[in-house]
Design an enzyme around this catalytic site. Structure first.
Site, short mmCIF file in Angstrom:
data_model
loop_
_atom_site.label_atom_id
_atom_site.label_comp_id
_atom_site.label_asym_id
_atom_site.label_seq_id
_atom_site.Cartn_x
_atom_site.Cartn_y
_atom_site.Cartn_z
N ARG A 122 -4.48 -9.89 4.73
CA ARG A 122 -3.97 -10.71 3.62
C ARG A 122 -2.51 -10.48 3.29
NH1 ARG A 122 -9.21 -9.24 2.84
NH2 ARG A 122 -10.59 -10.95 2.24
N TYR B 194 3.61 -0.49 -6.85
CA TYR B 194 4.25 -1.59 -7.60
C TYR B 194 3.58 -1.82 -8.95
CZ TYR B 194 0.82 -4.62 -5.07
OH TYR B 194 -0.31 -5.19 -4.54
N PRO C 105 1.50 2.31 2.15
CA PRO C 105 0.74 1.60 3.19
C PRO C 105 -0.24 2.49 3.96
CG PRO C 105 3.03 1.93 3.85
CD PRO C 105 2.93 2.42 2.44
N GLY D 166 -17.72 -0.17 0.68
CA GLY D 166 -18.26 -0.53 1.99
C GLY D 166 -17.20 -0.76 3.06
#
Ligand code: HXC
Ligand code: NAP
Length: 302
Positions: free
Chosen positions: A216, A164, A207, A36
Site C-alpha cells: 500500500r 510521523y 520501515p 495474524g
C-alpha cells in the site's frame, strides 16, 4: 576501523535473536489486534516463545487460522473482530476471558493505510483509516480498560504508532492524523489509569518490510525508484525480531516502571529528515577541505 567493524559484526549477530530470558511473559494473556500478519504476527510468535497466551484478531479468518496453526494451536486463540465495531470488540474481550481465563495485555497493532495525495481522498477513504487506527485503538483500549478496572487486574497496553505521529507526513494524512491521536491517548491514559495498575506505552517503528505496508505504501513500481535504506542513518530497514524484542520488554514486568513512553525504533530515520544540516552527508572529504578554508577565511574577516 577493525574495532568499528568488530562492533558492527557483533550488533549484526545479535539483533536477529531473542533478547529476553525464557518465561519472561509467563502468566500473561495478551490480545494482539492484527496479530495474524506482518509485525503483529512476529510479536505474537515471540510472546508465545516467552510463555504468554495470545489472542489474535483481524477481519480475515483464514489469516488468523493460518497464523495460529503456524505458531501454536494451544497458546494462540484466533478471533475474527473488526476493531471499528465496538460490539465486536466487547464480544472479543469476553471470548478471550472465556478461552484463557483472564486478559492482562493489549497490543493495538491493527492499522489501515495507503498512500495518496489528500485531495484525491473521498470522505469515506479518510474515515476508513481514522476508524481502523484511532477508533479501533480506542474501542479496544476502552473495553479492556473497563474489564481491568472492574476486575482489579494490573495490565499493560502497547500502541504501535509511527514516527510521523509527531512530525506529521504528507500523502498519508489520515494515518498521521489517527496515529497522533493514538499517541495522545497513550500519554493521557498512562497518567489517568496508572492508579488502576495499568501501563500505557507506544512503539514508533521506522520501515520494517511487511506485505501489508509495502503493497500500500511502497509498491514495487515506486520502491524501484526510491532507496528506502538511504533514508536511514544506519542504512538498513528493521528486522522483525528487534521490534518483537522491544515489544516483549514493554509487555513484560521488566518494564514495570516504564509508563507513558514512546520508543522509536527506526535507525535514526526521522531525525535524518529533521536535522537542518543532515544533508551535508553528501559532501566529500575534498569538498570539506575546500569549505573549511572558505569558512576559516570568512571568520577572520567578520
Ligand atoms: C484512494 C482509496 C484507496 C486508495 C481505498 N480507497 N484505497 N482511495 N486511494 N489507494 C477508498 C475507497 O475507494 C473507499 O472510498 C474507501 O477508501 C474505503 O475502501 P474499502 O476498500 O471499502 O475499505 P476496506 O475494505 O475497509 O479496506 C481498508 C483499507 C485497506 C485501509 C482501504 O487498505 C485495508 O484493509 N488495509 C489494512 C492493512 C493495512 O493497511 N496495512 C498497512 C499498515 S502500514 P469510496 O469513497 O470509494 O467508498 C502503516 C504504517 C506504515 O500503517 C509506515 C511505514 C514506514
Ligand atoms: P499489516 O500486516 O497490514 O497489519 C495490519 C493488520 O491490521 C492486519 O493483520 C489486518 O488484518 C489488521 N486490520 C486492518 N483493519 C482491521 C480492522 N478493521 N479490524 C481488525 N483488524 C484489522 O501491516 P504491518 O506493517 O504489520 O503493520 C502493523 C502495525 O505497525 C500497524 O499499526 C502499522 O501502522 C505499524 N507500522 C508499520 C510499519 C512498517 O514499516 N511495517 C512502520 C510503522 C508503523 P485484516 O486485514 O485481516 O483485518
Amino acid at each position: 576501523m577493525a574495532l568499528v567493524n568488530g562492533l558492527f559484526l557483533t550488533a549484526m549477530s545479535l539483533y536477529t535473536q531473542s533478547m529476553l530470558r525464557d518465561g519472561s511473559l509467563e502468566g500473561k494473556v495478551i490480545w494482539v489486534t492484527g496479530g495474524g500478519t506482518g509485525l503483529g504476527k512476529s510479536m505474537v510468535k515471540y510472546f508465545v516463545e516467552l510463555g504468554a497466551k495470545v489472542a489474535i484478531s483481524g477481519r480475515r479468518e483464514e489469516k488468523l487460522q493460518e497464523a495460529a496453526a503456524e505458531i501454536s494451536i494451544e497458546n494462540v486463540f484466533p478471533v475474527v473482530c473488526d476493531v471499528r465495531e465496538s460490539n465486536e470488540v466487547e464480544a472479543t474481550v469476553k471470548a478471550i476471558v472465556a478461552h484463557f481465563g483472564t486478559l492482562n495485555g493489549l497490543v493495538n497493532n491493527a492499522a489501515g493505510n495507503f498512500i495518496s495525495p489528500t485531495e484525491r481522498l473521498s470522505h469515506r477513504a479518510f474515515d476508513v483509516v481514522i476508524d481502523i487506527v484511532l477508533k479501533g485503538s480506542k474501542n479496544c483500549t476502552l473495553s479492556c480498560g473497563k474489564y481491568w478496572i472492574e476486575n482489579k487486574i494490573p495490565a499493560s497496553v502497547l500502541n504501535i504508532v509511527t514516527t510521523y505521529a509527531w512530525t506529521g507526513s504528507g500523502y498519508v494524512v489520515p494515518s498521521a492524523t489517527a496515529k497522533a491521536g493514538v499517541l495522545a491517548m497513550t500519554r493521557s491514559l498512562a497518567v489517568e489509569w496508572a492508579k488502576y495498575g495499568m501501563r500505557h506505552n507506544a512503539i514508533a517503528p521506522g520501515p520494517f518490510p511487511t506485505k501489508g505496508a509495502w503493497d500500500r505504501l511502497f509498491p514495487k513500481e515506486m520502491s524501484d525508484k526510491i532507496n528506502l535504506e538511504s533514508r536511514v542513518p544506519l542504512k538498513r530497514v528493521g528486522h522483525h525480531q528487534e521490534l518483537a524484542n522491544l515489544a516483549a520488554y514493554l509487555m513484560s514486568d521488566f518494564s514495570a516502571y516504564v509508563n507513558g513512553e514512546v520508543v522509536t525504533i527506526d535507525g535514526g530515520e526521522w531525525l535524518q529528515g529533521a536535522g537542518q544540516f543532515n544533508q551535508m552527508e553528501a559532501i566529500t572529504q575534498e569538498e570539506w577541505d575546500f569549505l573549511e578554508k572558505i569558512v576559516r577565511a570568512n571568520q577572520k574577516k567578520s
